[in-house]
Design a protein around this motif. Structure first.
Motif, PDB file in Angstrom:
ATOM      1  N   PRO A   1      32.653  49.733  51.298  1.00 16.01           N
ATOM      2  CA  PRO A   1      31.847  48.737  51.807  1.00 16.01           C
ATOM      3  C   PRO A   1      31.764  47.442  51.250  1.00 16.01           C
ATOM      4  O   PRO A   1      32.024  46.469  52.267  1.00 16.01           O
ATOM      5  N   PHE A   2      32.148  47.001  50.073  1.00 17.64           N
ATOM      6  CA  PHE A   2      32.362  45.709  49.625  1.00 17.64           C
ATOM      7  C   PHE A   2      33.862  45.412  49.169  1.00 17.64           C
ATOM      8  O   PHE A   2      34.473  44.380  49.618  1.00 17.64           O
ATOM      9  N   GLY A   3      34.178  46.250  48.068  1.00 19.88           N
ATOM     10  CA  GLY A   3      35.295  45.928  47.400  1.00 19.88           C
ATOM     11  C   GLY A   3      36.731  45.591  48.333  1.00 19.88           C
ATOM     12  O   GLY A   3      37.235  44.589  48.388  1.00 19.88           O
ATOM     13  N   VAL A   4      36.825  46.567  49.174  1.00 23.86           N
ATOM     14  CA  VAL A   4      38.281  46.583  49.948  1.00 23.86           C
ATOM     15  C   VAL A   4      38.061  45.649  51.172  1.00 23.86           C
ATOM     16  O   VAL A   4      39.052  44.675  51.175  1.00 23.86           O
ATOM     17  N   PRO A   5      37.062  45.554  51.844  1.00 24.47           N
ATOM     18  CA  PRO A   5      36.909  44.450  52.972  1.00 24.47           C
ATOM     19  C   PRO A   5      36.874  42.978  52.296  1.00 24.47           C
ATOM     20  O   PRO A   5      37.534  42.271  53.009  1.00 24.47           O
ATOM     21  N   ALA A   6      36.310  42.908  51.340  1.00 25.10           N
ATOM     22  CA  ALA A   6      36.293  41.575  50.328  1.00 25.10           C
ATOM     23  C   ALA A   6      37.829  41.322  50.211  1.00 25.10           C
ATOM     24  O   ALA A   6      38.158  40.131  50.415  1.00 25.10           O
ATOM     25  N   TRP A   7      38.518  42.254  49.722  1.00 26.29           N
ATOM     26  CA  TRP A   7      39.727  42.018  49.189  1.00 26.29           C
ATOM     27  C   TRP A   7      40.630  41.793  50.409  1.00 26.29           C
ATOM     28  O   TRP A   7      41.915  41.146  50.298  1.00 26.29           O
ATOM     29  N   ASN A   8      40.519  42.312  51.318  1.00 26.84           N
ATOM     30  CA  ASN A   8      41.189  41.966  52.664  1.00 26.84           C
ATOM     31  C   ASN A   8      40.979  40.652  53.158  1.00 26.84           C
ATOM     32  O   ASN A   8      42.169  40.168  53.422  1.00 26.84           O
ATOM     33  N   GLY A   9      39.784  40.277  53.026  1.00 29.15           N
ATOM     34  CA  GLY A   9      39.635  38.887  53.546  1.00 29.15           C
ATOM     35  C   GLY A   9      40.336  37.849  52.432  1.00 29.15           C
ATOM     36  O   GLY A   9      41.051  37.061  52.907  1.00 29.15           O
ATOM     37  N   GLY A  10      40.196  38.279  51.094  1.00 28.68           N
ATOM     38  CA  GLY A  10      40.783  37.290  50.336  1.00 28.68           C
ATOM     39  C   GLY A  10      42.296  37.356  50.481  1.00 28.68           C
ATOM     40  O   GLY A  10      42.979  36.166  50.265  1.00 28.68           O
ATOM     41  N   LYS A  11      42.831  38.478  50.419  1.00 29.87           N
ATOM     42  CA  LYS A  11      44.325  38.527  50.519  1.00 29.87           C
ATOM     43  C   LYS A  11      44.909  37.855  51.834  1.00 29.87           C
ATOM     44  O   LYS A  11      45.877  37.119  51.552  1.00 29.87           O
ATOM     45  N   LEU A  12      44.185  37.974  52.750  1.00 28.05           N
ATOM     46  CA  LEU A  12      44.672  37.379  54.112  1.00 28.05           C
ATOM     47  C   LEU A  12      44.457  35.763  53.841  1.00 28.05           C
ATOM     48  O   LEU A  12      45.532  34.895  54.227  1.00 28.05           O
ATOM     49  N   PHE A  13      43.349  35.360  53.205  1.00 21.48           N
ATOM     50  CA  PHE A  13      43.130  34.112  53.088  1.00 21.48           C
ATOM     51  C   PHE A  13      44.217  33.256  52.181  1.00 21.48           C
ATOM     52  O   PHE A  13      44.662  31.962  52.310  1.00 21.48           O
ATOM     53  N   ILE A  14      44.559  34.030  51.174  1.00 22.15           N
ATOM     54  CA  ILE A  14      45.513  33.704  50.107  1.00 22.15           C
ATOM     55  C   ILE A  14      46.791  33.414  50.724  1.00 22.15           C
ATOM     56  O   ILE A  14      47.479  32.436  50.634  1.00 22.15           O
TER      57      ILE A  14
END
Lengths: 299, 319, 433
Positions: C48-61
């Protein structure tokens, strides 16, 4: 008042049945192989995942809805068929005769591996298979609705327990298993193929774990991390009932299930603690559990 | 004469300790910290090894680890006691006392039952700790920075000072344990491991051996928990969780029950494997850790300590 | 000489292995910006949190490093420095996280750490961060206590704390004329669940003193079986049921409660209910009032920045972004703005952590979820506007959020210097709505 007691009993029974199905395989494997299988939780999760994968395929093939139970059984069976040779033959067999705690540690390691294997196979997204739960409709009790599927879990638990009891006590192969439980060395001398018995017992345990997973799958979202709680709860049941005892697992599940239901309805603050409280009480007064008989010491 | 000195346990240990203290100045800060943590885990492992010599393995050392940690933490936050050495020592004594109280409950059981019951005790403690909101519940709480003889080291040296304290205290405890292992009650434990009933027929009490060993193990575990809490500056109920207990058992099995230094080496190894797999394989570190556990159990079933023993035996023979 | 030879062999083998490890860890020297990212990659909070958050972060980075983000985020990386992210799994409890944090700072020598979903971790990390003088951005966790009970020099939180979620829901219920004569709650038995319920129930009591608390349930976190709780909630006949459940627990609760008619009989409110929508899809019940812990996902504002982010995420992953990716991106944006602001004053060289911390304090920046202001905790804790809505089926039969009410940041967040609980108890003095 009567209404409320009825609700408590019914809620407690549903929860207890779930606990029982989850704990049955654990206690059976312990009884025969003397292995406390921590990876039991991992197999449970695999069962849930495989159901979540197979049931949609089953529907897409256009099979009749009522037979979905069959698909769930098959998915549990598939898990047991895959996991048993790997775990029992491949790994655990090397450690028979060694310290039992060493084997607990090995199963812990397997549990860790299975956690990531789920991730590698199914990825991080949650899967849902709530369709089987709609199959049996809803029933009205007092002012409450219950889902037929949840009530059917009680039947499944009774069936699993009785079936295992019947096989053990009323069939010849069951009696051989009992003999091996009692004394593996002497049964070996009498011509029992102990390795085969161990393999079969582990298979049954793995199947029950996977079965618990596949019948829980419609109730939850299947995702990484569902196995942690199962390890603890089945362990609590088994501690209360006595390691390796099937009637013990029945009583253990009923005690926890009913106590928890009563707490949620009457004393919600105590809910989180009640399981540990039952366990602590049992440890102080009857540390080997309710159904642990006397054992002879070997010189 | 000089040959004798070299083989003297005390001399060897002090040599090793001063060596490690010097090494601590050369290695990077993070490694100092990892070693301190390995010492904390090693202490608990040492406790399990003490039990293993009597044929018992506790799968619930998280119980004493947690009690030790919370003792140090509560003394720090509630009573304002921040002297690290005092905290370690009090945790050692207090947890040992708790161990002595519950030991008679556990000492009647053997094998897997002993392991399970100890695990159950740790889980009951876990259940209690997450329920008490006054001490942070499931979040745990932060420990005050520790002092040494009333002096608070600057933050650059805090890790190193704790490392030195840990090495000295652990070093002397290890020496005492070695003497205990080679004493009469310590050797009776080995006999109990072989055949308990015969030991009892010969007039010794296996029950007493188990109680004594469990008490020692509890004290060591408590000290390990306190050291871990002080080093990290934070305590939470995870200290008592069954996965933590599992790691302790792994350390002691990886080390084997023959050698004291092997325990700390095993703890360091586990710490490094876990930390590097977490760093380089954040998605699959559990898989790597699990495989590492399985493989090391398969290939070194009697532990790193057995290598040590073989090594020393061969040296003696060649002499 | 035996003993010395033994010692020599043992120690040299020990040193060699150590040096190898040290060698591995220091091998990658670099010039860009090294960022430790800590989020759940395993366990129940991952999906629910960790992976979608990191997906967003990865993409933005990735987009930042390519210089493809829109203004004011169009500089490459952070102020021209390419970002190298080191992801670390957040599972294992606060104590383990303290150690991972130390490893990131001392061993990997990261320039900053962005992370932490769990409130327990957010309570544990800041004191270590200040001790090690390590710049740390908390991007998600909810507990208000981080900057209410203490103050830190190098720690910042770029998202509002959880009090806002529950205050806004209470206001929404009253503004929309819902019957709140009796309320019940089901929240997890740990800090997040208990704080959420307290904030909600006290807010309701303040706004409508006659309402009555029927039932307060606190099941164990990750228990996954809610049959009994659902019976108890339905038996209580409360008009409103509040829950701050999240992740797998929330999904399981919804799946188990829906066929039993809980959502039909009672007005259910989920204080953090949006992040399971991408997964559950049309299994999500209608008529549920929910918050997203900010103006995120289906309740995001109609701005160019949000449209850009929503579309980029949708194109990359095929689902719409719920709160977790928004919050991580918000943290990255705050950090980027602080770094670039610091570079304006120091002549454009890589700023040190003191310069970044000084620039971060009191910073204001636009995010896809609206204007973020570092207002509380003396400029270390963000406030942001909020939105509450209600689920309904659109004309194609898909679940969507309607009846959205937006709240100004200063309407649902306490002013600087007042604790959230005290502010609620005092009846929201100085709220600017």
């Amino acid at each position: 008042m009567v209404d409320e007691i009825l609700t408590i009993v019914l809620d407690g029974a549903i929860y207890a049945s779930w606990l029982f199905i989850v704990a049955l395989g654990l206690t059976f494997v312990f009884g025969v192989l003397k292995i406390l299988n921590i990876a039991h939780g991992g197999i449970y999760a695999l069962g849930a995942y495989s159901t979540a994968t197979l049931v949609p395929i089953f529907y897409s093939l256009g099979m009749p809805e009522q037979l979905v139970i069959l698909a769930m059984l098959v998915s549990a069976l598939a898990v047991a068929i895959v996991i048993t040779p790997i775990m029992e033959r491949g790994i655990l067999r090397r450690f028979y005769g060694q310290d039992e705690v060493l084997i607990v540690l090995v199963t812990y390691a397997i549990y860790l591996v299975l956690e990531d294997v789920q991730k590698l196979i199914w990825g991080m997204n949650s899967l849902y298979v709530s369709e089987p739960r709609e199959l049996l409709g809803a029933l009205e009790f007092g002012s409450l609705y219950y889902v037929g599927y949840d009530l059917a879990l009680i039947g499944l638990a009774i069936f699993c327990g009785l079936f295992l009891w019947f096989v053990l006590n009323k069939t010849q192969s069951g009696k051989i298993v009992l003999a091996v439980i009692h004394n593996p060395e002497i049964s070996g001398c009498m011509g029992v193929n102990i390795n085969k018995v161990y393999l079969a017992a582990f298979f049954i345990g793995a199947f029950l774990a996977a079965l618990a997973g596949s019948f829980t799958a419609p109730l939850i979202s299947v995702q990484v991390g569902i196995s942690v709680a199962v390890v603890i709860e089945s362990f609590a049941v088994v501690i209360i009932g006595g390691l390796g005892s099937i009637p013990g697992a029945v009583i253990g599940a009923l005690i926890i299930g009913m106590a928890r239901a009563a707490c949620v309805h009457k004393l919600p603050e105590a809910e989180i603690f009640i399981m540990y409280f039952c366990m602590a009480g049992m440890l102080i007064f009857k540390p080997k559990g309710l159904f642990q008989g006397a054992q002879a010491r070997k010189i | 004469m000089s040959e004798k000195l070299y083989n003297n346990l005390l001399f060897q240990s002090i040599f090793l300790m001063s060596f490690l203290i010097l090494v601590g100045l050369l290695i990077p800060n993070w490694l100092v910290f990892v070693i301190t943590k390995a010492i904390a885990y090693g202490l608990v492992g040492l406790g399990i090894i003490t039990l293993m010599r009597g044929g018992l393995v506790s799968f619930g050392q998280g119980f004493v680890f947690g009690i030790g940690g919370y003792t140090a933490g509560l003394l720090g936050t509630q009573a304002g006691l921040t002297d690290a050495m005092l905290l370690l020592f009090i945790s050692f004594l207090f947890t040992g006392l708790v161990g002595l109280i519950i030991a008679p409950l556990l000492a009647r059981y053997r094998d897997i039952f002993f392991a399970m019951l100890s695990l159950a005790f740790s889980m009951v403690l876990y259940g209690i700790l997450i329920k008490i909101d006054a001490i942070g519940g499931s979040d745990g709480f932060v420990l005050p920075e520790s002092t040494y003889f009333g002096i608070k080291p600057s933050s650059e040296y805090a890790d190193y000072v704790l490392y030195v304290v840990a090495i000295i205290m652990t070093g002397f405890i290890s020496i005492l344990l070695r003497y205990y292992y080679d004493s009469t009650p310590g050797l009776i434990a080995l006999a109990v491991r072989e055949n308990e009933l015969r030991v009892e027929y010969l007039g010794s009490s296996a029950f007493n051996v188990a109680v004594l060993n469990f008490t020692i193990a509890a004290g060591l575990g408590g000290m390990g928990g306190a050291l871990n809490g002080i080093a990290l500056g934070h305590i939470d109920p995870e200290f008592t969780y069954w996965t933590t207990s599992g790691e302790f058992v792994f350390i002691s099995i990886l080390a084997g029950y023959l050698s004291v230094p092997a325990v700390f080496l095993a703890a360091l190894l586990l710490e490094l494997v876990r930390s590097f797999s977490g760093r380089y394989f954040p998605d699959t570190w559990q898989l790597i850790l699990g495989l590492f556990l399985i493989l090391s159990i398969i290939f070194i079933p009697s532990g790193i300590g057995s290598f040590f023993k073989q090594f020393f035996d061969r040296l003696k023979k060649s002499k | 000489m035996n003993f010395f030879r033994q010692c020599l062999i043992l120690t040299s083998s020990f040193l060699i292995s150590l040096l190898t490890f040290v060698g591995i860890s220091n091998a990658d020297g670099h010039k860009g910006f090294k960022l430790g990212v800590v989020t759940f990659l395993s366990g129940p909070a991952a999906e629910p949190f960790g992976v979608p958050a990191w997906n967003g972060g990865k993409l933005f980075i990735k987009l930042l490093n390519e210089g493809k983000a829109p203004a004011p985020y169009n500089k490459i990386g952070f102020g021209g420095m390419k970002i190298t992210a080191i992801p670390i799994d957040e599972s294992g409890g606060a104590t383990k996280q303290v150690q991972e944090f130390r490893n990131l700072v001392q061993r990997d020598k990261v320039d900053a750490v962005l992370g932490y979903v769990s409130s327990g971790d957010c309570m544990a990390i800041p004191s270590v961060a200040d001790e090690l003088k390590a710049l740390t951005v908390l991007y998600d966790c909810g507990t208000p206590r981080v900057f209410e009970d203490a103050s830190y020099k190098y720690v910042f939180r770029t998202a509002a704390h959880a009090a806002m979620d529950n205050i806004a829901i209470a206001k929404y219920l009253i503004e929309k004329g819902h019957d709140i004569s009796s309320i019940a709650g089901i929240n997890q038995n740990y800090a997040w669940g208990k704080d959420s319920w307290k904030d909600f129930s006290v807010s309701v009591k303040k706004l409508s003193p006659s309402s009555e608390i029927k039932n307060e349930l606190f099941p164990k976190i990750f228990s996954g079986q809610y049959g009994t709780e659902i019976s108890a909630l339905m038996n209580s006949k409360a008009k409103v049921v509040h829950s701050s459940l999240w992740g797998g627990d929330l999904q399981s609760f919804i799946l188990q409660a829906k066929p039993r008619g809980l959502f039909k009989r009672t007005q259910v409110v989920f204080s953090a209910g949006d992040h399971v929508m991408p997964g559950l899809g049309n299994k999500y019940p209608e008529g549920v009032i929910l918050g997203a812990r900010g103006q995120y996902g289906m309740m995001a504002p109609d701005t160019a920045l949000n449209k850009w982010f929503y579309k980029s995420y949708m194109d990359e992953y095929g689902v719409f972004p719920a709160q977790p990716p928004y919050r991580m991106v918000q943290g990255l944006m705050g950090l980027k703005m602080a770094i670039e602001k610091a570079m304006e004053t120091n002549g454009g060289k890589k700023p040190n952590k003191d310069e970044i911390a000084a620039a971060f304090k009191g910073l204001e920046f636009d995010s896809p979820g609206g204007l973020v202001q570092m207002r509380l905790g003396d400029g270390h804790q963000a406030i942001q506007p909020h939105a509450i809505g209600k689920t309904a089926k659109d004309k194609d039969g898909n679940i969507t959020v309607t009846d959205i009410v937006r709240y100004k940041a200063s309407c649902v967040n306490p002013p600087n210097g007042i604790k959230a609980v005290d502010w609620i108890n005092a009846g929201f003095p100085g709220a600017d709505c």
